[in-house]
Design a protein around this motif. Structure first.
Motif, PDB file in Angstrom:
ATOM      1  N   ILE A   2     -58.234  84.002  56.965  1.00  0.00           N
ATOM      2  CA  ILE A   2     -58.540  83.127  58.100  1.00  0.00           C
ATOM      3  C   ILE A   2     -57.226  82.546  58.600  1.00  0.00           C
ATOM      4  O   ILE A   2     -56.438  81.998  57.825  1.00  0.00           O
ATOM      5  N   TYR A   3     -56.986  82.695  59.901  1.00  0.00           N
ATOM      6  CA  TYR A   3     -55.822  82.081  60.531  1.00  0.00           C
ATOM      7  C   TYR A   3     -56.333  81.022  61.496  1.00  0.00           C
ATOM      8  O   TYR A   3     -57.199  81.292  62.325  1.00  0.00           O
ATOM      9  N   LYS A   4     -55.801  79.823  61.383  1.00  0.00           N
ATOM     10  CA  LYS A   4     -56.231  78.723  62.238  1.00  0.00           C
ATOM     11  C   LYS A   4     -55.004  78.125  62.918  1.00  0.00           C
ATOM     12  O   LYS A   4     -54.030  77.775  62.262  1.00  0.00           O
ATOM     13  N   ALA A   5     -55.071  78.025  64.234  1.00  0.00           N
ATOM     14  CA  ALA A   5     -53.988  77.413  64.999  1.00  0.00           C
ATOM     15  C   ALA A   5     -54.607  76.382  65.934  1.00  0.00           C
ATOM     16  O   ALA A   5     -55.666  76.618  66.509  1.00  0.00           O
ATOM     17  N   HIS A  81     -50.606  75.251  62.037  1.00  0.00           N
ATOM     18  CA  HIS A  81     -50.869  76.666  61.765  1.00  0.00           C
ATOM     19  C   HIS A  81     -51.223  76.787  60.294  1.00  0.00           C
ATOM     20  O   HIS A  81     -50.442  76.366  59.435  1.00  0.00           O
ATOM     21  N   LYS A  82     -52.389  77.376  60.009  1.00  0.00           N
ATOM     22  CA  LYS A  82     -52.846  77.512  58.624  1.00  0.00           C
ATOM     23  C   LYS A  82     -53.346  78.934  58.392  1.00  0.00           C
ATOM     24  O   LYS A  82     -53.999  79.515  59.258  1.00  0.00           O
ATOM     25  N   PHE A 106     -54.722  78.750  49.708  1.00  0.00           N
ATOM     26  CA  PHE A 106     -54.720  77.875  50.879  1.00  0.00           C
ATOM     27  C   PHE A 106     -53.266  77.671  51.299  1.00  0.00           C
ATOM     28  O   PHE A 106     -52.406  77.443  50.461  1.00  0.00           O
ATOM     29  N   ASN A 107     -52.987  77.745  52.605  1.00  0.00           N
ATOM     30  CA  ASN A 107     -51.624  77.677  53.141  1.00  0.00           C
ATOM     31  C   ASN A 107     -50.782  78.807  52.537  1.00  0.00           C
ATOM     32  O   ASN A 107     -49.754  78.589  51.901  1.00  0.00           O
ATOM     33  N   LEU A 108     -51.241  80.016  52.758  1.00  0.00           N
ATOM     34  CA  LEU A 108     -50.665  81.223  52.160  1.00  0.00           C
ATOM     35  C   LEU A 108     -49.156  81.309  52.295  1.00  0.00           C
ATOM     36  O   LEU A 108     -48.456  81.602  51.326  1.00  0.00           O
ATOM     37  N   PHE A 109     -48.621  81.055  53.475  1.00  0.00           N
ATOM     38  CA  PHE A 109     -47.179  81.199  53.699  1.00  0.00           C
ATOM     39  C   PHE A 109     -46.402  79.909  53.443  1.00  0.00           C
ATOM     40  O   PHE A 109     -45.211  79.833  53.735  1.00  0.00           O
ATOM     41  N   ASN A 110     -47.077  78.892  52.902  1.00  0.00           N
ATOM     42  CA  ASN A 110     -46.452  77.608  52.575  1.00  0.00           C
ATOM     43  C   ASN A 110     -45.737  77.008  53.789  1.00  0.00           C
ATOM     44  O   ASN A 110     -44.644  76.463  53.682  1.00  0.00           O
ATOM     45  N   MET A 131     -44.459  62.301  57.241  1.00  0.00           N
ATOM     46  CA  MET A 131     -45.459  62.920  56.375  1.00  0.00           C
ATOM     47  C   MET A 131     -45.859  64.290  56.904  1.00  0.00           C
ATOM     48  O   MET A 131     -45.802  64.533  58.110  1.00  0.00           O
ATOM     49  N   ALA A 132     -46.290  65.131  55.991  1.00  0.00           N
ATOM     50  CA  ALA A 132     -46.864  66.421  56.379  1.00  0.00           C
ATOM     51  C   ALA A 132     -48.349  66.225  56.668  1.00  0.00           C
ATOM     52  O   ALA A 132     -49.004  65.371  56.081  1.00  0.00           O
ATOM     53  N   ALA A 133     -48.880  67.025  57.573  1.00  0.00           N
ATOM     54  CA  ALA A 133     -50.297  66.917  57.929  1.00  0.00           C
ATOM     55  C   ALA A 133     -51.190  67.668  56.951  1.00  0.00           C
ATOM     56  O   ALA A 133     -52.357  67.333  56.793  1.00  0.00           O
ATOM     57  N   THR A 134     -50.643  68.687  56.304  1.00  0.00           N
ATOM     58  CA  THR A 134     -51.416  69.484  55.354  1.00  0.00           C
ATOM     59  C   THR A 134     -50.624  69.636  54.062  1.00  0.00           C
ATOM     60  O   THR A 134     -49.400  69.582  54.071  1.00  0.00           O
ATOM     61  N   PRO A 135     -51.306  69.849  52.953  1.00  0.00           N
ATOM     62  CA  PRO A 135     -50.588  70.015  51.684  1.00  0.00           C
ATOM     63  C   PRO A 135     -49.870  71.358  51.594  1.00  0.00           C
ATOM     64  O   PRO A 135     -50.121  72.273  52.381  1.00  0.00           O
ATOM     65  N   ALA A 136     -49.008  71.483  50.611  1.00  0.00           N
ATOM     66  CA  ALA A 136     -48.306  72.733  50.360  1.00  0.00           C
ATOM     67  C   ALA A 136     -49.289  73.785  49.839  1.00  0.00           C
ATOM     68  O   ALA A 136     -50.472  73.505  49.653  1.00  0.00           O
ATOM     69  N   ARG A 137     -48.785  74.989  49.587  1.00  0.00           N
ATOM     70  CA  ARG A 137     -49.645  76.076  49.120  1.00  0.00           C
ATOM     71  C   ARG A 137     -50.419  75.662  47.872  1.00  0.00           C
ATOM     72  O   ARG A 137     -49.883  75.033  46.975  1.00  0.00           O
TER      73      ARG A 137
END
Length: 147
Positions: A2-5, A81-82, A106-110, A131-137
């Protein structure tokens, strides 16, 4: 996979404190900043960084006992981009029974998705992203037995 932008979230440039002396509305500060005439608040993509996401010189604190003139949600934060990936392997055991092994990433490409910039004019972090909006891989494994 799944790619989400998505485009960035809108936000309003504001002021910390009750500059207009009207009191707080349900603990939410309704006071906006003033726009500086002749200053473009948007920076070119090549000049944006976590230390300076927009032109901070384009905004100022309004004078005492006044409201600011900046519009609501006039600025836009960074895009997101996730990429999610899940792989599953079915291993037959006997008859209709099987073991399933699943890997979820989750967050495949980090990819670092930046959060919303600090939006209050009279704070030291104004215009920066802290801050980052999403966590790391993140990777998780699942083992399931179906019978």
């Amino acid at each position: 996979m799944i790619y989400k932008a998505q485009s960035g979230f809108p936000y309003t440039i504001g002021v910390v404190g009750d500059i207009a002396n009207v009191g707080a509305l349900l603990n939410v500060n309704p006071i906006r900043a003033n726009a500086v005439p002749g200053q473009d608040p948007n920076l070119p993509d090549g000049e944006r960084s976590t230390d300076r996401w927009f032109n901070t010189a384009a905004f100022t604190t309004p004078p005492a006992f006044t409201f600011g003139n900046v519009g609501r949600n006039t600025m836009t934060g960074p895009a997101l981009h996730k990429v999610y990936l899940a792989l599953e392997k079915r291993i037959p055991v006997i008859r209709e029974q099987a073991v399933f092994f699943r890997t979820e990433i989750f967050n495949l490409f980090n990819h670092t998705n930046l959060g919303t910039p600090e939006r209050f004019v009279n704070t030291p972090q104004f215009g920066t992203i802290i801050m980052a909006a999403t966590p790391a891989r993140q990777i998780q494994f699942v083992l399931r037995y179906a019978f």
